[in-house]
Design a protein around this motif. Structure first.
Motif, PDB file in Angstrom:
ATOM      1  N   UNK A   1       0.813  -1.194   0.000  1.00 17.93           N
ATOM      2  CA  UNK A   1       0.000   0.000   0.000  1.00 17.93           C
ATOM      3  C   UNK A   1       0.858   1.259   0.000  1.00 17.93           C
ATOM      4  N   UNK A   2       2.144   1.141   0.326  1.00 21.36           N
ATOM      5  CA  UNK A   2       3.018   2.314   0.373  1.00 21.36           C
ATOM      6  C   UNK A   2       3.157   2.978  -0.994  1.00 21.36           C
ATOM      7  N   UNK A   3       3.002   2.206  -2.074  1.00 23.99           N
ATOM      8  CA  UNK A   3       3.112   2.754  -3.420  1.00 23.99           C
ATOM      9  C   UNK A   3       1.801   3.342  -3.927  1.00 23.99           C
ATOM     10  N   UNK A   4       0.730   3.280  -3.148  1.00 26.72           N
ATOM     11  CA  UNK A   4      -0.582   3.714  -3.624  1.00 26.72           C
ATOM     12  C   UNK A   4      -0.644   5.217  -3.856  1.00 26.72           C
ATOM     13  N   UNK A   5       0.116   5.997  -3.094  1.00 30.92           N
ATOM     14  CA  UNK A   5       0.090   7.454  -3.232  1.00 30.92           C
ATOM     15  C   UNK A   5       1.517   7.981  -3.279  1.00 30.92           C
TER      16      UNK A   5
ATOM     17  N   UNK B   1       6.555   6.795 -11.389  1.00 29.25           N
ATOM     18  CA  UNK B   1       5.821   6.316 -10.218  1.00 29.25           C
ATOM     19  C   UNK B   1       4.676   5.355 -10.505  1.00 29.25           C
ATOM     20  N   UNK B   2       4.021   5.448 -11.651  1.00 33.28           N
ATOM     21  CA  UNK B   2       2.823   4.640 -11.884  1.00 33.28           C
ATOM     22  C   UNK B   2       3.163   3.188 -12.218  1.00 33.28           C
ATOM     23  N   UNK B   3       4.269   2.983 -12.920  1.00 33.45           N
ATOM     24  CA  UNK B   3       4.739   1.636 -13.257  1.00 33.45           C
ATOM     25  C   UNK B   3       3.624   0.744 -13.803  1.00 33.45           C
ATOM     26  N   UNK B   4       2.906   1.275 -14.811  1.00 31.74           N
ATOM     27  CA  UNK B   4       1.892   0.486 -15.499  1.00 31.74           C
ATOM     28  C   UNK B   4       0.547   0.380 -14.809  1.00 31.74           C
TER      29      UNK B   4
ATOM     30  N   UNK C   1      -4.268   5.341 -17.140  1.00 32.07           N
ATOM     31  CA  UNK C   1      -4.583   3.964 -17.538  1.00 32.07           C
ATOM     32  C   UNK C   1      -3.288   3.299 -17.994  1.00 32.07           C
ATOM     33  N   UNK C   2      -2.975   2.177 -17.380  1.00 34.36           N
ATOM     34  CA  UNK C   2      -1.758   1.455 -17.748  1.00 34.36           C
ATOM     35  C   UNK C   2      -0.502   2.284 -17.543  1.00 34.36           C
ATOM     36  N   UNK C   3      -0.546   3.206 -16.579  1.00 34.79           N
ATOM     37  CA  UNK C   3       0.615   4.036 -16.264  1.00 34.79           C
ATOM     38  C   UNK C   3       0.741   5.289 -17.095  1.00 34.79           C
ATOM     39  N   UNK C   4      -0.185   5.519 -18.031  1.00 30.97           N
ATOM     40  CA  UNK C   4      -0.108   6.698 -18.909  1.00 30.97           C
ATOM     41  C   UNK C   4      -1.307   7.607 -18.707  1.00 30.97           C
ATOM     42  N   UNK C   5      -1.045   8.879 -18.833  1.00 35.16           N
ATOM     43  CA  UNK C   5      -2.090   9.892 -18.733  1.00 35.16           C
ATOM     44  C   UNK C   5      -3.052   9.729 -19.896  1.00 35.16           C
ATOM     45  N   UNK C   6      -4.336   9.667 -19.611  1.00 40.68           N
ATOM     46  CA  UNK C   6      -5.368   9.484 -20.641  1.00 40.68           C
ATOM     47  C   UNK C   6      -5.949  10.838 -21.016  1.00 40.68           C
ATOM     48  N   UNK C   7      -5.334  11.492 -21.968  1.00 43.07           N
ATOM     49  CA  UNK C   7      -5.830  12.753 -22.495  1.00 43.07           C
ATOM     50  C   UNK C   7      -6.398  12.525 -23.886  1.00 43.07           C
TER      51      UNK C   7
END
Length: 140
Positions: free
Chosen positions: A1-5, A34-37, A108-114
């Motif tokens: 859970x430490x990686x959640x935020x 930080x998102x790592x997918x 989504x999948x570690x990438x910004x969905x713009x």
């Protein structure tokens, strides 16, 4: 859970002019680190009383159009009760009511969905403060 935020501050120099500064690349770089997918949410927050965050098309004149509209809605003149700083600075303190100091965006999948033409931007009309910070936070 430490990686959640995870959160990070990004320094931005806006200079002494009104500006729309593209943050999209900084957001993408942060998410790569930080998102790592993972799926989640990116919050972009400007901890300043005189700046905002928007999602708009850039590079085709929309950024200049935004500044022109803000200048029409919030003229830099002596009508403002908040009077310290350069003439018309009071309008800079009204800006965040129209361009909020935050945006929350899907990851989504570690990438910004713009959308195809969307960019994340810092909107800064305050000519008195050329240095800004933007807090990027990923929850996922």
């Amino acid at each position: 859970m430490a990686d959640a935020f995870t959160t990070r501050l990004v320094d931005v120099t806006t200079g002494g002019t009104e500006t729309v500064h593209d943050l999209t690349a900084a957001c993408a770089h942060f998410l790569r680190d930080v998102a790592r997918g993972r799926d989640g949410l990116l919050n972009v927050f400007v901890p300043h009383a005189t700046a905002g965050v928007a999602v708009i098309e850039t590079g085709s004149g929309s950024d200049d159009d935004l500044l022109a509209v803000l200048h029409d809605l919030l003229p830099a003149d002596d009508r403002w009760r908040h009077r310290h700083g350069s003439p018309g600075h009071g309008r800079d303190h009204v800006l965040p009511a129209l361009v909020p100091p935050h945006a929350t965006l899907p990851v989504i999948g570690g990438s910004l969905e713009l959308g195809t033409w969307q960019s994340v931007v810092l909107v800064d009309t305050n000519r008195d403060n050329p240095y800004r910070q933007v807090r990027l936070s990923f929850l996922g």
